[in-house]
Design a protein around this motif. Structure first.
Motif: not given
Length: 565
Positions: A501-523
């Protein structure tokens, strides 16, 4: 009632215990409490640990053969997205994966040393807290290469499954709670408002619940040209372009007792019966401007195809869908797009969406038109009725060979290992299919089976083997290792959230989706989608999911080496 005969049967036929643990694990993992469920893999592990109390000795070759199938299929599915992540468009999501992996490895090793955990318990802590049970396999491979006695190796391998089971539950629940509740509070965002803004930006209409709808996106209807309607006297090309924002096409012109070729210069005369094909919304709004609608089954009876295309041609990689439609580089007349799939996940799409290499584009329209456009996009995928077994077999074999070389550094043997080798082979073969489609395709349903069943059976076998050690380890380390798991789950997510959010300035919603992917947890992704009432977060999910699947699996071995050293 005595169950001694059951215990004796399972000991005599351990394969029965394995195939008992998987289906019971599936039932257990399917039980939902709100958004949370254990999932088949963790359910199979828990059931395996329970059955393992009977002292069942499962065959190692059976377990590992299934694990190799999982690894290859996992790499094959992730290949195109993983290599896409190495390019410019995937850089930010890839950074999320790297942040989580680096912090998780460092924290797992640190917590392991503070608690005096052996490499097996440390690796299990890492895999469970990150909900990445596949790390159990690479960690096991690494332990087999440690310079310790066989009995110590066996104990540490069993400890992997024990620690994974003890930390996975919070890894799952904690990820869901952090991404759907805590993270939006930290970012101070309203997920529904963010979703609405993104849908408008991308030109998407989204439905988050995923239910089948009675609405049909595409249709064909017949109209009799009326003299008073504005389409009368226009050329076909003019009529099709008259209303900007609507895609519809004149497929047939019936004049008198014969058909007229619907070329761009053909003139629509009063009394002609035309068949117009396109999106239903366009036909509802534009159709009456041709004239009165007719029930003309003999004219509407023309071949229509729905076909899935693997995107491989450079011409469609990069431009937005809007640019492809309006640029004229491709002849997309008469063809509509029904769905877009990336890495096995359905992606909502609009005019601002860009196709990535390896995406699967589903087209609909008259058969000849679909076949023409399919050749311009890439390679048509055959119906999922056959599997290219040569790709699967030679791919696994190549991976096993890659994992054989080693270097001795004193008492420590460094090697990729068979598991990492097979995973890398899957990545390579998955990438090659987007470059050389003639090599053959493994259908997605087959890949899903290999991934789900292969890993579930492997961890069930690990649970069976570790069963006798589970109760003892639970008594000795239970609460402490669970608390360590909380740290390894939440701290990497928090750091990646701040970086994104604060370094790469990602959109919050896409960021949260990206974090779920980085955690490899579809739920966790599903929980974010529910809060946002939109499927939009999946746009940020696919690349980090592919990247983290590879990195986290591989890091099971890295954690063992660091914990031992």
């Amino acid at each position: 009632m005595s169950f001694d005969w059951i215990v004796a049967l399972l000991r005599r036929s351990p394969e029965m215990a394995l195939f008992l643990a998987v289906p019971i694990g599936y039932v257990l993992g399917s039980i939902k409490i709100g958004n949370f469920s254990l999932g088949t893999v963790t359910g199979a592990l828990i059931v395996g640990l329970a059955i393992g109390q009977a002292g069942v000795a499962i065959d190692r070759q059976l377990r590992w053969s299934l694990f190799y199938l999982f690894l290859f299929a996992n790499g094959y599915s992730a290949g195109p997205q993983f290599f896409q992540a190495l390019k410019r468009d995937g850089l930010k999501p890839m950074v999320l994966s790297l942040v989580i992996v680096v912090f998780a490895v460092a924290l797992a090793v640190t917590m392991g040393r503070l608690l005096g955990l052996d490499p097996g318990l440390t690796a299990g802590l890492f895999g469970g807290a990150l909900t990445q049970s596949s790390a159990m396999g690479t960690a096991t491979d690494a332990i087999m290469n440690l310079p310790v006695p066989p009995e110590a190796q066996r104990m540490m391998i069993n400890h992997i499954a024990v620690a994974d089971a003890l930390t996975y539950v919070f890894g799952a629940v904690g990820s869901i709670f952090f991404l759907s509740v805590l993270a939006p509070m930290i970012l101070r965002v309203d997920l529904r408002k963010e979703a609405a803004l993104l849908q408008e930006q991308y030109g998407m209409q989204d439905n988050a619940d995923g239910r089948l709808s009675g609405y049909r996106q595409f249709a064909a209807r017949a109209y009799r040209i009326s003299p008073e309607q504005e389409m009368a006297g226009l050329r076909v090309g003019e009529a099709e372009r008259k209303y900007e924002g609507y895609r519809y096409f004149v497929e047939r012109i019936h004049r008198g007792d014969h058909d007229i070729e619907p070329t761009a210069d053909a003139v629509l005369l009063p009394g002609d019966v035309v068949v117009v094909q396109g999106r239903t919304q366009a036909l509802v709004n534009v159709g009456p401007r041709f004239g009165s609608e007719l029930n003309a089954p003999e004219l509407l009876d023309f071949p229509v195809s729905i076909e899935k295309i693997l995107a491989t041609q450079s011409a469609v990689i990069g431009p937005t869908l809007g640019e492809l439609l309006n640029g004229g580089a491709l002849n997309l007349r008469s063809v509509g797009m029904r769905s877009l799939t990336r890495g096995g996940h359905d992606i909502p799409f609009g005019l601002a969406t860009r196709i990535s290499r390896g995406d699967v584009v589903e087209l609909v329209g008259p058969t000849q038109a679909v076949q023409r456009v399919a050749a311009e996009i890439g390679h048509s995928l055959p119906p999922p009725s056959s599997t290219k077994l040569s790709v699967l077999g030679f791919g696994v074999l190549a991976g096993l060979l890659v994992g054989l070389p080693f270097v001795d550094l004193g008492v420590l043997r460094l090697t990729l290992g068979s598991s990492v080798g097979v995973l890398l082979a899957g990545l390579l073969f998955g990438w090659l299919r987007t470059r050389r489609p003639a090599l053959g395709e493994i259908p997605q349903p087959v890949l899903d089976f290999l991934i789900n069943f292969g890993l579930a059976a492997f961890v069930a076998g690990a649970g069976l083997q570790a069963g006798p050690d589970f109760v003892r380890a639970l008594k000795e380390l239970g609460i402490f290792i669970v608390l360590a798991g909380v740290v390894v789950t939440w701290v990497p997510l928090l750091m990646a959230l701040l970086v994104g959010r604060y370094i790469m300035r990602m959109n919050p919603l896409l960021l949260l989706g990206g974090l779920a992917g980085a955690q490899t947890f579809t739920a966790a992704l599903a929980a974010v989608q529910e809060k946002a009432d939109s499927r939009i977060p999946v746009l940020g999910y696919t690349v980090p999911y592919a990247t983290s699947n590879i990195l986290l699996t591989t890091c099971g071995a890295v954690v063992v080496v660091l914990a031992y050293g």
